[in-house]
Design an enzyme around this catalytic site. Structure first.
Site, PDB file in Angstrom:
ATOM      1  N   LYS A 272     -19.323 -10.161   2.967  1.00 20.59           N
ATOM      2  CA  LYS A 272     -19.005 -10.887   4.183  1.00 20.59           C
ATOM      3  C   LYS A 272     -19.193  -9.999   5.420  1.00 20.59           C
ATOM      4  O   LYS A 272     -18.771  -8.842   5.418  1.00 20.59           O
ATOM      5  CB  LYS A 272     -17.543 -11.357   4.093  1.00 20.59           C
ATOM      6  CG  LYS A 272     -17.064 -12.059   5.346  1.00 20.59           C
ATOM      7  CD  LYS A 272     -15.580 -12.386   5.271  1.00 20.59           C
ATOM      8  CE  LYS A 272     -15.134 -12.760   6.682  1.00 20.59           C
ATOM      9  NZ  LYS A 272     -13.753 -13.066   6.848  1.00 20.59           N
TER      10      LYS A 272
ATOM     11  N   LYS B 282       0.837  -1.198   0.000  1.00 18.80           N
ATOM     12  CA  LYS B 282       0.000   0.000   0.000  1.00 18.80           C
ATOM     13  C   LYS B 282       0.881   1.262   0.000  1.00 18.80           C
ATOM     14  O   LYS B 282       0.624   2.206  -0.745  1.00 18.80           O
ATOM     15  CB  LYS B 282      -0.896  -0.011   1.240  1.00 18.80           C
ATOM     16  CG  LYS B 282      -2.281   0.575   1.004  1.00 18.80           C
ATOM     17  CD  LYS B 282      -3.196   0.284   2.179  1.00 18.80           C
ATOM     18  CE  LYS B 282      -3.608   1.589   2.841  1.00 18.80           C
ATOM     19  NZ  LYS B 282      -4.142   1.376   4.194  1.00 18.80           N
TER      20      LYS B 282
ATOM     21  N   LYS C 289     -16.305  -6.208  10.510  1.00 18.68           N
ATOM     22  CA  LYS C 289     -16.234  -4.879  11.082  1.00 18.68           C
ATOM     23  C   LYS C 289     -15.684  -3.881  10.068  1.00 18.68           C
ATOM     24  O   LYS C 289     -16.075  -2.729  10.034  1.00 18.68           O
ATOM     25  CB  LYS C 289     -15.328  -4.926  12.315  1.00 18.68           C
ATOM     26  CG  LYS C 289     -15.733  -3.972  13.401  1.00 18.68           C
ATOM     27  CD  LYS C 289     -14.927  -4.237  14.653  1.00 18.68           C
ATOM     28  CE  LYS C 289     -13.565  -4.577  14.254  1.00 18.68           C
ATOM     29  NZ  LYS C 289     -12.385  -4.455  14.896  1.00 18.68           N
TER      30      LYS C 289
END
Ligand code: TRP
Length: 430
Positions: A202, A118, A205
């Site tokens: 899915k 990233k 959180k």
């Protein structure tokens, strides 16, 4: 006779949701009730520190997760249920494992690599905002597992690489210092569903699409009403395929109930009515647990006491095992026999004695060089079973005693005396 050890940890970084319940809590509680299985379940609060720096949130999540597991039926008398940070041997073992783990292996860990990738994509320094904690995550997890010589580690697929790393650590350590660790295996439950969340992805959180496991009834109802559906009108046949509503129902219902629900879809049940049915079905399973959950949340000191008792059980294994590992790597008392190998060889050895009693059963005991009793078994049906227990103790040391406790009499010497005797046995073998 020697039981199989299962161990798994839950990072204390959030509030348990229905996906955690179906995917991990419910199957783990069921597994812990199987005979011949020794289960270790723990709250991975050291791991939580890697991601979260809000102290209240860590504390709250620890309570919520512990209360959820207990409310879902985990019996702390049957399993070892503890908090990672109550076992200081774990961070100590982390350091031992750090010293036998290649840095290159950690460079390849998925979570670390994802952060690096990233950063690279954003043309930043590869390690920008990466803590050494994130980098070391797999080693801490390896210590969690190897500390108790777990055979099987029930985890999600995303954790398989970590278990493989723990195996590597076990091998590296054993190679250098002798057979101390069992190489663990990941246990992936194929039959356990991953639950979709409110938006059909899915339940997680990170997608902000969860239904908290112990939301109060009214909130549960409201959240279920918000599950995404298509726009088919009442009376129009509905497809079960790809329906989050249907999949969640299936995770709670029996085969017959599921068939009936599918029929209702084909018959054109209104979405509102389908949601009402789903709500009632989930609430039927959760409501009895909710009362216990709410009680525990209101009495955190009860949870605290249970976790303390669990830590005592965990440390009864970890403390003597860690003492043996310290010995193995050379962190030793300077006066100890091992510092002077010539003397060690001459040190009188303890020994196991196997014998048969009048009751026809087979027994063993461990006696020191002078014949004093250190450990006494109960009766086994065959000499072979007694032999297996002895081999386990020789191989795993004091760590094996917890697994064998139903086969041992109460007369046992202190851990220190037992450890010295077991060390002398190893010396005896050369
Ligand atoms: N890393 C695991 C997760 O996020 C939690 C965990 C920590 C764990 N230590 C463990 C799981 C040891 C199994 C065994 O899901």
């Amino acid at each position: 006779m020697s039981s199989v050890r299962f161990l798994t940890g839950i990072t204390t970084s959030g509030t348990p949701h229905l996906g955690n319940y179906v995917g991990s809590i419910r199957p783990a509680v069921a597994a812990s009730l199987r005979p011949g299985v020794e289960s270790y379940y723990f709250l991975a609060d050291y791991h939580a520190l890697i991601k979260i720096n809000e102290p209240e949130r860590i504390q709250r999540s620890t309570l919520e997760i512990a209360a959820s597991w207990l409310a879902a039926g985990l019996d702390p008398a049957r399993v070892v249920f503890y908090r990672q940070s109550d076992v200081p041997e774990i961070p100590e073992l982390t350091w031992f494992l750090t010293c036998v783990t290649g840095k290159g292996i950690l460079n390849r860990a998925h979570a670390y690599k994802a952060s690096v990738d990233k950063n690279l994509a954003a043309e930043l320094d590869p390690d920008a905002d990466v803590t050494a904690g994130l980098f070391m995550y797999p080693v801490l997890m390896g210590a969690d597992i190897l500390m108790f010589n777990a055979h099987h580690v029930p985890v999600g697929r995303d954790q398989i690489q970590h278990i493989e790393m723990a195996r590597d650590m076990a091998h590296s350590f054993n190679h250098r210092y002798g057979e101390h660790f069992v190489a663990p295996l990941a246990a992936i439950e194929e039959s356990v569903a991953t639950l979709p969340g409110l938006d059909g992805r899915k339940m997680s959180k990170s997608y902000d699409n969860t239904i908290p496991l112990f939301a109060p009834r009214a909130e549960l109802k409201k959240l279920i009403a918000g599950i995404k559906t298509d726009s088919r009108a009442p009376g129009e046949a509905k497809s079960t395929e790809g329906s989050a509503l249907f999949q969640i129902y299936q995770a709670f219902a029996s085969a017959e109930e599921t068939t009936a629900f599918a029929q209702a879809f084909a018959d054109g049940i209104a979405w509102g009515a389908a949601k009402e049915q789903l709500f009632e079905r989930i609430d039927r399973e959760i409501a009895p647990m909710r009362a216990r959950y709410e009680h525990l949340m209101a009495h955190p000191q009860e949870v605290e006491a249970l976790l303390h008792a669990g830590a005592v059980k965990a440390r009864a294994v970890a403390t003597p095992f860690m003492a043996r590992l310290r010995q193995a790597v050379g962190l030793r008392s300077l006066g100890s026999a091992a510092a002077a190998p010539a003397k060690a060889a001459k040190m009188a050895a303890a020994s196991f004695k196997q014998y048969r009693e009048k009751d026809g059963q087979f027994y063993f005991k461990l006696v020191d060089a002078k014949g004093a009793l250190l450990l006494q078994s109960l009766g086994f049906e065959s000499p072979k079973q007694a032999g297996v227990a002895i081999a386990l103790i020789k191989q795993e040391g004091l760590g094996a005693l917890a697994a064998l406790r139903t086969q041992l009499a109460d007369e046992q010497a202190s851990p220190g005396a037992l450890q010295a005797a077991l060390d002398s046995l190893h010396g005896d073998q050369g």
